[in-house]
Design an enzyme around this catalytic site. Structure first.
Site, mmCIF file in Angstrom:
data_model
loop_
_atom_site.group_PDB
_atom_site.id
_atom_site.type_symbol
_atom_site.label_atom_id
_atom_site.label_comp_id
_atom_site.label_asym_id
_atom_site.label_seq_id
_atom_site.Cartn_x
_atom_site.Cartn_y
_atom_site.Cartn_z
ATOM 1 N N GLY A 32 43.626 -119.521 46.332
ATOM 2 C CA GLY A 32 44.636 -118.475 46.278
ATOM 3 C C GLY A 32 45.252 -118.235 47.637
ATOM 4 N N SER A 35 50.523 -113.042 51.093
ATOM 5 C CA SER A 35 51.225 -112.741 52.329
ATOM 6 C C SER A 35 50.283 -112.356 53.456
ATOM 7 C CB SER A 35 52.217 -111.598 52.082
ATOM 8 O OG SER A 35 51.530 -110.437 51.624
ATOM 9 N N TYR A 36 49.088 -111.897 53.105
ATOM 10 C CA TYR A 36 48.183 -111.438 54.153
ATOM 11 C C TYR A 36 46.896 -112.248 54.226
ATOM 12 C CZ TYR A 36 46.252 -108.975 50.107
ATOM 13 O OH TYR A 36 45.745 -108.666 48.860
ATOM 14 N N VAL A 39 42.455 -117.448 50.146
ATOM 15 C CA VAL A 39 41.125 -117.404 49.545
ATOM 16 C C VAL A 39 40.657 -118.826 49.287
ATOM 17 C CG1 VAL A 39 39.718 -116.583 47.611
ATOM 18 C CG2 VAL A 39 41.603 -115.188 48.446
ATOM 19 N N ASP A 151 46.218 -98.600 40.851
ATOM 20 C CA ASP A 151 46.961 -99.867 40.761
ATOM 21 C C ASP A 151 46.304 -100.804 39.755
ATOM 22 O OD1 ASP A 151 48.971 -101.662 41.327
ATOM 23 O OD2 ASP A 151 47.965 -102.522 43.072
#
Length: 606
Positions: A32, A35-36, A39, A151
């Site tokens: 994965g 943007s930050y 993985v 969220d």
């Protein structure tokens, strides 16, 4: 000067050989990107377990991002539950005062609920029930800690092929305290509109309650039933139109609770719409599930049930026992004191460093005693680990498998490292006796129609190549019956350092080596020391009903034995159905755990 440098290098090498741990994990492949961070899947060479390692880079570039990362790792340390993703480890950075990246080790999950919904068009009613049960059970635990996720959406719910779901991504979560105002400014509330409660539509200044998470769970469950999002609004007005098309026009009293003035005026001027019967919208669904869904999707937040009330719904009869579902002690204000004051990047860096030490008990002990050597550097393994990640990132888009870089100097650092577990390197953890598991003797006495099972076996067909989910996992008295060979254990979080917990308890998903007895004087000193860290936490948690330990390993030495154990558990299951039991008894392994090809890799960032 040269002598001082040599002395410093020796100290660094000695310090790292004691506490460095990047060489513990063998990176496999990228699963994965975001943007930050990135993985990667990896192997924990200490336990042989597959894990997911998330590299978060430049975490202090924006203080809001750093605060979000701190909030998430803190909450995942405090919220220890089988239906919430677990942080297993956080690697020590090269320097406690200068680091920019962190490596967080999670349990590896194969996909997320968004991918499951897309890839599976043959999910059964048992799947639907089990999915909602897990989500509500996790939500009950989260809400009893006074935490609101804010969220919830399918991409933030990780999934395995054995139907296990785990809630993740607590970066937008908030902790509510009774003595503080419940009204907040929602400047960072950018959750997906499709799963946002109607009282929040277009509102950036609002009171929030647990009902916002309940609405999100209702939207997710409806998406599971339909195979597509329930309210895919393009904007706020379109979102309100979709809601009222299904639920009907709300009453004036309900409209008055919508905070946004424009949304309130729009709803007031809207033509009267009758609600659509849920049986018409979801024609193939269980009627009991639709009655519960109507409650979850009540337009007025006051009419929505709590997670605990939803678990007591008749839809979960024979599956959930609300009184046995885990609850959590409310989180103390001190844990999130940084949320109520202006903090600098250095403040956040220090707080994140403190969270990292929670996964390194010896360093934590030194830190609490004022003896930690914060200026030491330990570069070797972390630098090599960084190069492995960079190598996989650069080559992940190319054709063919990418081989991770290997260590050129296997002797540096040495393998004598200290971890958050007492398991010796290369050894296997010792087992606990679990008194809460299913009794094999009583299992054998349950009536069972073998002829029906044999008929079902003949009718079983191979799963489609695109199918991800297998049959529903078995249950034991409302709890998930864990496989006899599943190495994971769970315990509700405490704030106690791992090295100071009772030797019979479970710490960070691992078991301590053995139980020790203490003299009264020593025990008094120990309790005094506990109170220093967590005065409000009970010391004796041996009888914690939320511990889920591995059992039955001695009875499952080969594949056939494992199948027998799993089949017995299925026989004891009420309401799961004969088909699932047939899948467990079918030749070729424990078929109820995985059916069809499992898609390895995921677009979801943990």
């Amino acid at each position: 000067m040269q002598q001082d440098n040599r002395k410093k290098n020796n100290l660094e090498m000695e310090f790292f050989s004691d506490y460095g741990d990047a060489n513990r994990f063998k990176v496999q492949e990228v699963i994965g990107k975001g943007s930050y961070g990135v993985v990667c899947s990896a192997i924990d060479t200490l336990t042989g377990e597959k894990v997911a390692i998330k590299k978060i880079h430049d975490i202090f570039e924006h203080i809001s991002d750093a605060a979000r990362i701190l909030r998430e790792i803190k909450l995942l340390r405090l919220l220890r539950h089988p239906d919430i993703v677990e942080i297993k480890h956080i690697m020590l950075p090269p320097s406690r005062r200068e680091f920019k990246d962190i490596y967080v080790v999670f349990e590896l999950m194969e996909s997320d609920l968004h991918q499951v919904i897309k890839a599976n068009d043959d999910l059964t009613r048992e799947h639907y029930q089990f999915f909602l049960y897990q989500l509500l059970r996790a939500l009950k635990y989260i809400h009893t800690a006074n935490v609101y996720h804010r969220d919830l959406k399918p991409k933030n719910i990780l999934a395995n092929a054995n139907c296990k779901l785990k809630i993740c991504d607590f970066g937008l979560a908030r902790v509510a305290f009774n003595d503080t105002p419940t009204t907040i400014f929602w400047t960072d509330y950018v959750a997906t509109r499709w799963y946002r409660a109607p009282e929040l539509c277009g509102s950036f200044y609002s009171k929030y309650t647990p009902a916002i998470d309940i609405w999100s769970i209702g939207c997710i469950f409806a998406e599971v039933l339909m195979g597509k999002p329930l309210f895919p609004g393009k904007n706020v007005v379109h979102q309100l139109d979709l809601m009222t098309d299904l639920l009907g026009t709300p009453s004036l009293d309900t409209i008055s609770r919508v905070r946004n003035e424009k949304a309130r005026r729009y709803l007031t001027s809207m033509r009267k719409k009758p609600p659509i019967p849920f049986a018409q919208k979801f024609p193939n669904a269980d009627p009991l599930s639709l009655k519960l869904l109507e409650r979850l999707l009540a337009f007025d937040p006051k009419d929505r049930p709590t997670a605990e009330e939803a678990l007591a719904d008749p839809y979960f009869k024979g599956l959930a026992k609300v009184e046995r579902e885990p609850s959590c002690q409310p989180i103390t204000k001190m844990e999130f004191e940084f949320e109520r004051r202006k903090v600098t990047k250095e403040d956040i860096r220090e707080l994140i460093s403190r969270e990292i030490l929670e996964y390194h008990p010896q360093l934590l002990k030194d830190h609490m005693n004022g003896a930690d050597k914060a200026s030491f550097l330990y570069p070797s393994a972390v630098d090599q680990f960084r190069r492995q990640f960079a190598h996989l990132e650069e080559n992940s888009g190319k054709t063919g498998p990418v081989a991770p870089l290997e260590r050129k100097h296997a002797s540096l650092p040495r393998s004598t490292v200290i971890h958050s577990t007492a398991v010796a390197r290369g050894g296997q953890p010792k087992l606990m006796n679990n008194t809460n598991t299913l009794n094999p003797e009583t299992t054998q006495n349950i009536p069972f129609n073998h002829a029906t099972i044999q008929a079902q076996q003949r009718n079983l067909s191979a799963a489609k190549p695109s199918t991800f989910m297998g049959p529903v996992a078995p249950f034991d008295n409302g709890r998930i019956s864990r496989d006899a060979y599943d190495p994971r254990s769970f315990i509700r979080s405490t704030n106690l350092p791992f090295s100071q917990q009772s030797a019979a308890t479970v710490a960070m998903g691992k078991q301590q080596e053995r139980r020790t007895t203490m003299e009264p004087e020593k025990q008094a000193r120990q309790i005094s020391q506990y109170n220093r860290y967590a005065p409000d936490v009970a010391i004796n948690i041996d009888n914690n009903p939320f511990i889920m330990a591995r059992t039955g390993m001695n009875k499952a030495e080969n594949i056939s034995d494992r199948i027998i154990i799993d089949t017995n558990l299925l026989q004891a299951t009420a309401g799961i159905g004969v088909a699932a039991a047939a899948a467990a008894a079918a030749p070729g392994g424990s078929a109820h755990r995985k059916v069809g090809a499992v898609r390895y890799g995921m677009s979801k960032m943990y």
